[in-house]
Design a protein around this motif. Sequence first.
Motif, PDB file in Angstrom:
ATOM      1  N   GLU A 482       0.959  -1.154  -0.001  1.00 38.96           N
ATOM      2  CA  GLU A 482      -0.156   0.695   0.195  1.00 38.96           C
ATOM      3  C   GLU A 482       1.140   1.412  -0.145  1.00 38.96           C
ATOM      4  O   GLU A 482       0.646   2.366  -0.953  1.00 38.96           O
ATOM      5  CB  GLU A 482      -1.088  -0.124   1.158  1.00 38.96           C
ATOM      6  CG  GLU A 482      -2.213   1.122   1.343  1.00 38.96           C
ATOM      7  CD  GLU A 482      -2.769   1.043   2.260  1.00 38.96           C
ATOM      8  OE1 GLU A 482      -2.718   1.879   2.713  1.00 38.96           O
ATOM      9  OE2 GLU A 482      -3.591  -0.188   2.304  1.00 38.96           O
ATOM     10  N   ALA A 483       1.629   1.307   0.893  1.00 39.48           N
ATOM     11  CA  ALA A 483       2.795   2.296   0.483  1.00 39.48           C
ATOM     12  C   ALA A 483       3.357   2.394  -0.217  1.00 39.48           C
ATOM     13  O   ALA A 483       3.735   3.221  -1.078  1.00 39.48           O
ATOM     14  CB  ALA A 483       4.010   2.084   1.986  1.00 39.48           C
ATOM     15  N   THR A 485       2.383   1.777  -3.458  1.00 38.01           N
ATOM     16  CA  THR A 485       1.429   2.739  -3.986  1.00 38.01           C
ATOM     17  C   THR A 485       1.738   4.113  -3.891  1.00 38.01           C
ATOM     18  O   THR A 485       1.102   4.533  -4.841  1.00 38.01           O
ATOM     19  CB  THR A 485       0.457   1.919  -5.187  1.00 38.01           C
ATOM     20  OG1 THR A 485      -0.191   1.138  -3.278  1.00 38.01           O
ATOM     21  CG2 THR A 485       0.524   0.038  -6.114  1.00 38.01           C
ATOM     22  N   TRP A 487       2.435   6.133  -2.231  1.00 35.36           N
ATOM     23  CA  TRP A 487       3.795   6.980  -1.747  1.00 35.36           C
ATOM     24  C   TRP A 487       5.023   7.175  -3.291  1.00 35.36           C
ATOM     25  O   TRP A 487       5.733   7.661  -3.069  1.00 35.36           O
ATOM     26  CB  TRP A 487       4.579   6.965  -0.583  1.00 35.36           C
ATOM     27  CG  TRP A 487       3.710   7.177   0.565  1.00 35.36           C
ATOM     28  CD1 TRP A 487       2.828   8.101   0.293  1.00 35.36           C
ATOM     29  CD2 TRP A 487       3.753   6.826   1.876  1.00 35.36           C
ATOM     30  NE1 TRP A 487       1.765   8.411   1.845  1.00 35.36           N
ATOM     31  CE2 TRP A 487       2.872   7.895   2.880  1.00 35.36           C
ATOM     32  CE3 TRP A 487       4.864   5.921   2.620  1.00 35.36           C
ATOM     33  CZ2 TRP A 487       2.792   7.034   3.664  1.00 35.36           C
ATOM     34  CZ3 TRP A 487       4.293   5.853   3.621  1.00 35.36           C
ATOM     35  CH2 TRP A 487       3.515   6.877   5.098  1.00 35.36           C
TER      36      TRP A 487
END
Lengths: 533, 319
Positions: A482-483, A485, A487
Motif C-alpha cells: 500500500e505504501a 503505491t 507514496w
Amino acid sequence: MGMVTSTILRVRFKKEKRGLVVYSRVLSANLLGLECEKVWAEVCVENGLSNFSIVGLANQAIKESKDRVRAAIENCGFEFPDTRITVNLTTAWLKKEGSHFDLAIAIGILLSSGMMVPENSIEDVAFLGELTLDGKIEKVNGLLPMIIGLRRLGVRRYVIPQSNLAEAGLVKDIEVLPASHLNDIISYIGGDSDAEFVRPVNSTGSIKPCYTEDFADIRGQELIKRAALIAAAGFHGMLIIGPPGVGKSMVGKRIPGILPELTYEQQLEVTQVYSIAGKLSAEHPIITERPFRSPHRGATQVAMIGGGKPIAPGEVTLAHQGVLFLDELAEFPSSVIESLRQPMEDGKVSIVRADGRCEFPAKFMVVAAMNPCKCGYFGDPEKKCSCTQSDRVRYLNRVSGPLLDRIDLHISAQRPSYTDMEPAEGNRIIDSASMRAKVIKAIEIQKERYKGSGIDSNSSLNAGQIQSYCVIDSEGKNLLSEAFTSWHLSARAYHKVIKLSRTIADLDESSEIKKEHVLEALSYRLPEKYFAR
Amino acid sequence: MGNENKEYYIWLSEHNHSFDISEAEAAQILKDAEGRGYKVITIESEEYPMSLRMIKDPPLVLYCLGDASLLNTPGVPRLSVVGTRRASPYGRWAASEIGKTIARCGAIHISGMAEGIDAAGHRAVLDNGGKSIAVLGTGVDVCFPKSSGDIYEELKEKGLIISEYKPGTTGYKSNFPERNRIISGLSEKCVIVEGQKRSGSLITANIAAEQNKELYAVPGNINQPNSIGPNILIEDGAIPIVNPTEIAETLGIGFLREKITAQRLKGLDAKIYEIVKRSGSIKTEEIMSYINDAPEKIMASLTMLELQGLIRNDGGLIS
C-alpha cells in the motif's frame, strides 16, 4: 663507547682487503596501498671513483636516502667508503616509495664495505626503519601492513624502530628486534650485544577504547536517538535534516560509541590503514576505537577517496569500520559527494594511477547532516525561512538522488523545546551504554543469520539476499504494498525499507518482520516536499 | 420473519395476476426462504429501499441473501461500478481502485458480479473490508457466473446478494439488462469503467441517466474499443475520473473517508490522531512529551496515520 671503537678497528682491518668487489643483500619491503612486496636492497661496493647511486625505480624519498645513510654511518663512527657504491632495490621494475629503506641500505653498505662482519645471520631478517643524520632510527609509516604482508610471504624476523613496537605487537607469530639507533643493530649483527629477537608483547586489548561523549548528553531528540540506534545496529547510512543547532553533529559524534568493540581482525585492518596514513601516535600506537572522521566540506576528491603520490588512504578509508560524518552535506562539492557512491556500495575503494592500482578498505557508516534549505529554517514552525522556492531547489539539488538512495535512513530533526533541555525529575534519559547493549544484541543476531553468506550486516543485503533473509508477515506485506503505491516508492526505496525493517525486527529480537517494524521503517523516509524531483 | 412472510403471502395472493407465480409456488418460496436463510422483501415492506421505489418499473419482490440492512443506509452513499465482461488490465485496475476507494470511504458498492469489471470491483471492496451488494440476473441461490464463486460466498457472509427472480431461476439473456435497472436504481452514483459502443454497460448508463443518477466514467484511449463507451458518456456529460489519487474526491465521498478511518482508530493511533487534530500542527517531539511511549511505537503510529491519509508529516511537523 667501547663498542664503537672495536668496530672501527675491524674497519681498518677490512680496508686492507680493498680491491675486491663485495656484494651483500638485505631484506626490506615495499607497499602499494595495503599490498606488500618483498624488496631486497642489494649493495655492491667496488673499486672505482667515488660514487653512490641507488637504482630500482626509487622515488624521491629513497634517492635522498643516500645523504641520510652517509651521515648516519659517519655519525656512528665509521668512515664512509670513498669508492663506487651501487644500491639496487629488487624487483627492479617495481616502483618503490618510502624512507624505510634507509636501514636496509645502511646495513648493506656496512656489510659490503666490510665495515661490519656479521656474527649473527641476517639473511632472513627484514629491516624496516628510517635513519636520521645522527644514526637514530625513526618511526616508519605503514609498518603494520608491511609486517603482515611479509609474514604472509614467510618472513618471521624483523628489525623495527623502537617506536613502532606496539604496532608489531598486533601480529602473531613473529619476532622483532626493536632498535632506536643504528649502533644497536651494528652491535647485534657484529655479535657485540646481548640483544635478542623477541616475541613482541601482544598489544591486542592493551588499549581499551574510550569514548568520552555519551548520548545521555543529548536532551530530548529521542527520535533521532532511536534512529541512531537503528542505524548503528544495521550499519545503515543515516541522513539528518534539520535547522542549525538541533544537535545533528552531536548525534554523529556519539555513534562510534554505541557500535560494538572492534574485533582483532578489525583492529588489524583499521590500524594498518592508520599506520600507512602515519596517524599512529605514541599515545595511540594501535587503533581500538571505532574511527570517527569528519572531513571539512572543503575536502577534495583525493582527500575523500584517497590517492596522491605516494598513494595515501582518504577519509573513507580512515573511517573504515567507523563513522564518516559529513556535516553540511549540501555544501560539499558534488563531485566529491558523488565519488562516495562506489565505496558505499562496495565497502572498498580502488585507486587507479599510472603507477599501478591499489585498493583500500572503506566499509564505513555514513552519517550526513544538512539543513533543509540555505537559511536552515524551512519547515520550522517558529522561525521564518527566508529562501525562495528556487533557492531551496538549488540547495537540495546539490545532493543527488542516487546518493540519497544509498543512505538507508532519513530523519528530520526539530529544534528541542525548553522542557527537553531541562528534563523533569525521573524522566529516563537513554545513554550510550544501554544503546550499545541493544546494538550488540542485534548485531549478534545478524552475524548468526548471515553466517557463511559473506555479509555481516543488514545494510549489505543485496536484492537476492533480501528475498531469502527478510521474511515479512502478511500484514506487513499488505502495508508495504500500500505504501509502495500510495507514496510511489522506487525499487531501491522499497529495498531500503525492507532492510531497515529487518534491523528494527532484529532490535526487537523478532525473526519475522512484522507490521510495526515496516511501519517504523517507513517513517525514516523524508517527505517528498524536501526532494521533489 | 414470520410476520413479514405472512404479509408477503397476502400481498402475493392479491397481486397474483401481475406476477408469474402460483400461490402454491409462493408458499414453496417462502418455505425455502426460511430454510435456506434468504429473505424476501416486497415493495410494500419497510425494508424495501426507498430509492428503488422511485424508479419507473420497480421490482415487486427482492430476494436477499446476506445483510439486508445494506439496502437502507441513510447517510451512507451507495455507488455502482459496472463495465464490460471482457475487461482490459487497465479496466480491471480502475475498477479495483474505485472499489478500494469506496471500501475505504465506508460507502456501499453495488455491481452485478459478472466477470471482468464487476468482479474486479467486488473483489477490491471485499479485500479492503468494505460493503458490497451484488444484484443477480439469476435466483439468489444460483451463483452466476461460476467464476465469481468466491465472491458469491464472501458476499453471503460479509455483503448482500439480491435478485428479483425467484430462487432457482437460471440466467435468461433478457434478465441481465433488466436487472441493470435495479443496480442503478439502488445507487446514488453510477460509475462506468469500460464498455463498447453497444454494451450492457451503456444500457445501465442510459437507465441511470433516465433515473436521474449521477454518472461517472473512466476515460480511456480513444483507439480502445472498451473505452469508447465511457468516452462517449463523458462527451454526453458524465463526470470523468481523471486523477487516480483523488477518486474519492471526484466521486464526492472523500469527506466520509476521514470520518470512517478515524472512527476505526484504536489505542495509540487514536490518541495521537486526537492530539494532532486538537493542536492543528505539532512537532513529533512534542507529541512524545504528551504520550509516554517508546519513540518506535510513536513513529510506527504516525506512519500508519499518514498512510491512511489522516495526517501529513512535513519533516517532523505533523498536521
